[in-house]
Design an enzyme around this catalytic site. Structure first.
Site, PDB file in Angstrom:
ATOM      1  N   LYS A  16       0.819  -1.221   0.000  1.00 13.72           N
ATOM      2  CA  LYS A  16       0.000   0.000   0.000  1.00 13.72           C
ATOM      3  C   LYS A  16       0.850   1.267   0.000  1.00 13.72           C
ATOM      4  O   LYS A  16       0.457   2.260  -0.586  1.00 13.72           O
ATOM      5  CB  LYS A  16      -1.057  -0.001   1.103  1.00 13.72           C
ATOM      6  CG  LYS A  16      -0.566   0.163   2.498  1.00 13.72           C
ATOM      7  CD  LYS A  16      -1.734   0.120   3.457  1.00 13.72           C
ATOM      8  CE  LYS A  16      -1.313  -0.316   4.836  1.00 13.72           C
ATOM      9  NZ  LYS A  16       0.035  -0.002   5.302  1.00 13.72           N
ATOM     10  N   ARG A  91      -6.189   3.116  11.152  1.00 17.92           N
ATOM     11  CA  ARG A  91      -5.826   1.718  11.415  1.00 17.92           C
ATOM     12  C   ARG A  91      -6.723   1.110  12.487  1.00 17.92           C
ATOM     13  O   ARG A  91      -6.584  -0.066  12.797  1.00 17.92           O
ATOM     14  CB  ARG A  91      -4.392   1.669  11.898  1.00 17.92           C
ATOM     15  CG  ARG A  91      -3.431   1.014  10.892  1.00 17.92           C
ATOM     16  CD  ARG A  91      -2.079   1.032  11.535  1.00 17.92           C
ATOM     17  NE  ARG A  91      -1.099   0.215  10.935  1.00 17.92           N
ATOM     18  CZ  ARG A  91      -0.196   0.622  10.042  1.00 17.92           C
ATOM     19  NH1 ARG A  91      -0.245   1.830   9.565  1.00 17.92           N
ATOM     20  NH2 ARG A  91       0.733  -0.200   9.619  1.00 17.92           N
ATOM     21  N   ARG A 126      12.301  -7.611   2.655  1.00 15.38           N
ATOM     22  CA  ARG A 126      12.291  -6.185   2.310  1.00 15.38           C
ATOM     23  C   ARG A 126      13.548  -5.498   2.835  1.00 15.38           C
ATOM     24  O   ARG A 126      13.982  -5.736   3.947  1.00 15.38           O
ATOM     25  CB  ARG A 126      11.051  -5.527   2.908  1.00 15.38           C
ATOM     26  CG  ARG A 126      10.937  -4.061   2.600  1.00 15.38           C
ATOM     27  CD  ARG A 126       9.522  -3.604   2.707  1.00 15.38           C
ATOM     28  NE  ARG A 126       9.117  -3.355   4.075  1.00 15.38           N
ATOM     29  CZ  ARG A 126       7.954  -2.770   4.403  1.00 15.38           C
ATOM     30  NH1 ARG A 126       7.110  -2.413   3.451  1.00 15.38           N
ATOM     31  NH2 ARG A 126       7.650  -2.571   5.654  1.00 15.38           N
ATOM     32  N   ARG A 159      14.182  -2.887   8.142  1.00 18.60           N
ATOM     33  CA  ARG A 159      13.460  -2.152   9.185  1.00 18.60           C
ATOM     34  C   ARG A 159      13.338  -3.045  10.416  1.00 18.60           C
ATOM     35  O   ARG A 159      13.078  -4.242  10.278  1.00 18.60           O
ATOM     36  CB  ARG A 159      12.053  -1.789   8.677  1.00 18.60           C
ATOM     37  CG  ARG A 159      11.993  -0.431   8.022  1.00 18.60           C
ATOM     38  CD  ARG A 159      10.680  -0.188   7.332  1.00 18.60           C
ATOM     39  NE  ARG A 159       9.490  -0.510   8.120  1.00 18.60           N
ATOM     40  CZ  ARG A 159       8.251  -0.244   7.716  1.00 18.60           C
ATOM     41  NH1 ARG A 159       8.042   0.360   6.558  1.00 18.60           N
ATOM     42  NH2 ARG A 159       7.215  -0.563   8.443  1.00 18.60           N
ATOM     43  N   ARG A 170       2.438  -7.905  13.921  1.00 18.04           N
ATOM     44  CA  ARG A 170       1.751  -6.835  13.171  1.00 18.04           C
ATOM     45  C   ARG A 170       0.524  -7.395  12.450  1.00 18.04           C
ATOM     46  O   ARG A 170      -0.515  -6.737  12.360  1.00 18.04           O
ATOM     47  CB  ARG A 170       2.709  -6.186  12.160  1.00 18.04           C
ATOM     48  CG  ARG A 170       3.792  -5.346  12.831  1.00 18.04           C
ATOM     49  CD  ARG A 170       4.958  -5.089  11.902  1.00 18.04           C
ATOM     50  NE  ARG A 170       4.648  -4.170  10.826  1.00 18.04           N
ATOM     51  CZ  ARG A 170       5.395  -4.044   9.726  1.00 18.04           C
ATOM     52  NH1 ARG A 170       6.486  -4.767   9.571  1.00 18.04           N
ATOM     53  NH2 ARG A 170       5.057  -3.183   8.805  1.00 18.04           N
TER      54      ARG A 170
HETATM   55  P1  AMP Z   1       3.681   1.285   8.409  1.00 16.12           P
HETATM   56  O1  AMP Z   1       4.902   1.949   7.846  1.00 16.12           O
HETATM   57  O2  AMP Z   1       2.397   1.883   7.888  1.00 16.12           O
HETATM   58  O3  AMP Z   1       3.709  -0.223   8.271  1.00 16.12           O
HETATM   59  O4  AMP Z   1       3.680   1.596   9.983  1.00 16.12           O
HETATM   60  C1  AMP Z   1       4.731   1.157  10.818  1.00 16.12           C
HETATM   61  C2  AMP Z   1       4.290   1.178  12.279  1.00 16.12           C
HETATM   62  O5  AMP Z   1       3.937   2.504  12.660  1.00 16.12           O
HETATM   63  C3  AMP Z   1       3.064   0.331  12.602  1.00 16.12           C
HETATM   64  O6  AMP Z   1       3.371  -1.038  12.809  1.00 16.12           O
HETATM   65  C4  AMP Z   1       2.565   1.016  13.882  1.00 16.12           C
HETATM   66  O7  AMP Z   1       3.367   0.659  14.998  1.00 16.12           O
HETATM   67  C5  AMP Z   1       2.843   2.486  13.567  1.00 16.12           C
HETATM   68  N1  AMP Z   1       1.685   3.130  12.907  1.00 16.12           N
HETATM   69  C6  AMP Z   1       1.606   3.602  11.631  1.00 16.12           C
HETATM   70  N2  AMP Z   1       0.409   4.124  11.370  1.00 16.12           N
HETATM   71  C7  AMP Z   1      -0.318   3.987  12.510  1.00 16.12           C
HETATM   72  C8  AMP Z   1      -1.661   4.304  12.869  1.00 16.12           C
HETATM   73  N3  AMP Z   1      -2.519   4.887  11.997  1.00 16.12           N
HETATM   74  N4  AMP Z   1      -2.063   4.008  14.129  1.00 16.12           N
HETATM   75  C9  AMP Z   1      -1.236   3.449  15.025  1.00 16.12           C
HETATM   76  N5  AMP Z   1       0.038   3.090  14.745  1.00 16.12           N
HETATM   77  C10 AMP Z   1       0.497   3.359  13.496  1.00 16.12           C
END
Ligand code: AMP
Length: 214
Positions: A16, A91, A126, A159, A170
């Site tokens: 995404k 989320r 990744r 990461r 996750r």
């Molecule tokens: P992502 O890069 O979108 O996979 O986000 C990485 C991490 O950031 C997630 O596993 C959460 O710990 C945190 N995170 C990102 N977006 C949100 C959100 N909308 N609400 C809560 N935690 C978030």
């Protein structure tokens, strides 16, 4: 109404982030990624960034109030006026309700669908560029020398949340907290589902079809 205020839903590893970036480039709208914003806060060493980092490394969500505040501030910036692609937000149902309560109208929600085992294999391989944010995969999309970014030459990193135990954590959080958003937006008549198969170009084609942009 043209789809210029979009949400991309999907599990970690659904692609995404890649699709959101391409979509915002094509539509000339802002790309609003909460994951990127939280990683930036962390790199800047702010108190918020430090606390968020602990949640991120453990595969947990950052508290709703923190993320809602960040997004509300971001959506007020002028580059969001022509529209935005929300990537990684909302989320939780509470975050979606906060968007509604703030009067942020959204006109399309794309749910990118992918099986759990595919997520584990994608994210485990990744590699990311810590400098410019480009993303690679050790098997499917390696950089030219396998270890450095083709764009800026920085050394690629895994990461901290892309290790298997954290990926599985996750995914669990995704199924419990985020997957219910599909029903939330289906109920509002906004949801379109796209299968994440065939590579980024094929998925992008399907995303464009889903929003009626071609
Ligand atoms: P992502 O890069 O979108 O996979 O986000 C990485 C991490 O950031 C997630 O596993 C959460 O710990 C945190 N995170 C990102 N977006 C949100 C959100 N909308 N609400 C809560 N935690 C978030």
């Amino acid at each position: 109404m043209a789809c210029t205020r979009l949400i991309l839903l999907g599990p970690p590893g659904s692609g995404k982030g890649t699709q959101a970036k391409r979509l915002s480039d094509t539509l000339k709208t802002a790309h609003v990624s909460t994951g990127d914003m939280l990683r930036e806060a962390r790199a800047a060493g702010t108190e918020l960034g430090r606390k968020a980092g602990e949640c991120m490394d453990a595969g947990r969500l950052v508290p709703d109030a923190v993320v809602i505040g960040l997004v509300a501030e971001r959506l007020r910036k002028p580059d969001c006026e022509p529209g935005f692609v929300l990537d990684g937000f909302p989320r939780t149902v509470a975050q979606a309700e906060a968007l509604d309560a703030a009067g942020v109208g959204v006109n399309c929600v794309i749910d990118i669908d992918v099986a759990d085992e595919e997520v584990v294999s994608r994210l485990g391989g990744r590699r990311s560029c810590p400098q410019c944010g480009r993303v690679y995969h050790v098997e499917v999309a390696p950089s030219k020398d396998g270890t450095h970014c083709d764009g800026c030459g920085a050394g690629l990193v895994t990461r901290p949340d892309d290790v298997e135990d954290t990926i599985r954590a996750r995914l669990k959080v995704y199924h419990e907290k985020t997957a219910p958003l599909a029903a939330y937006y289906r109920g509002k008549g906004l949801l379109k589902t796209v299968e994440s198969v065939g590579g980024p170009d094929a998925v992008f084609g399907k995303v464009l079809n889903a929003i009626g942009a071609r």
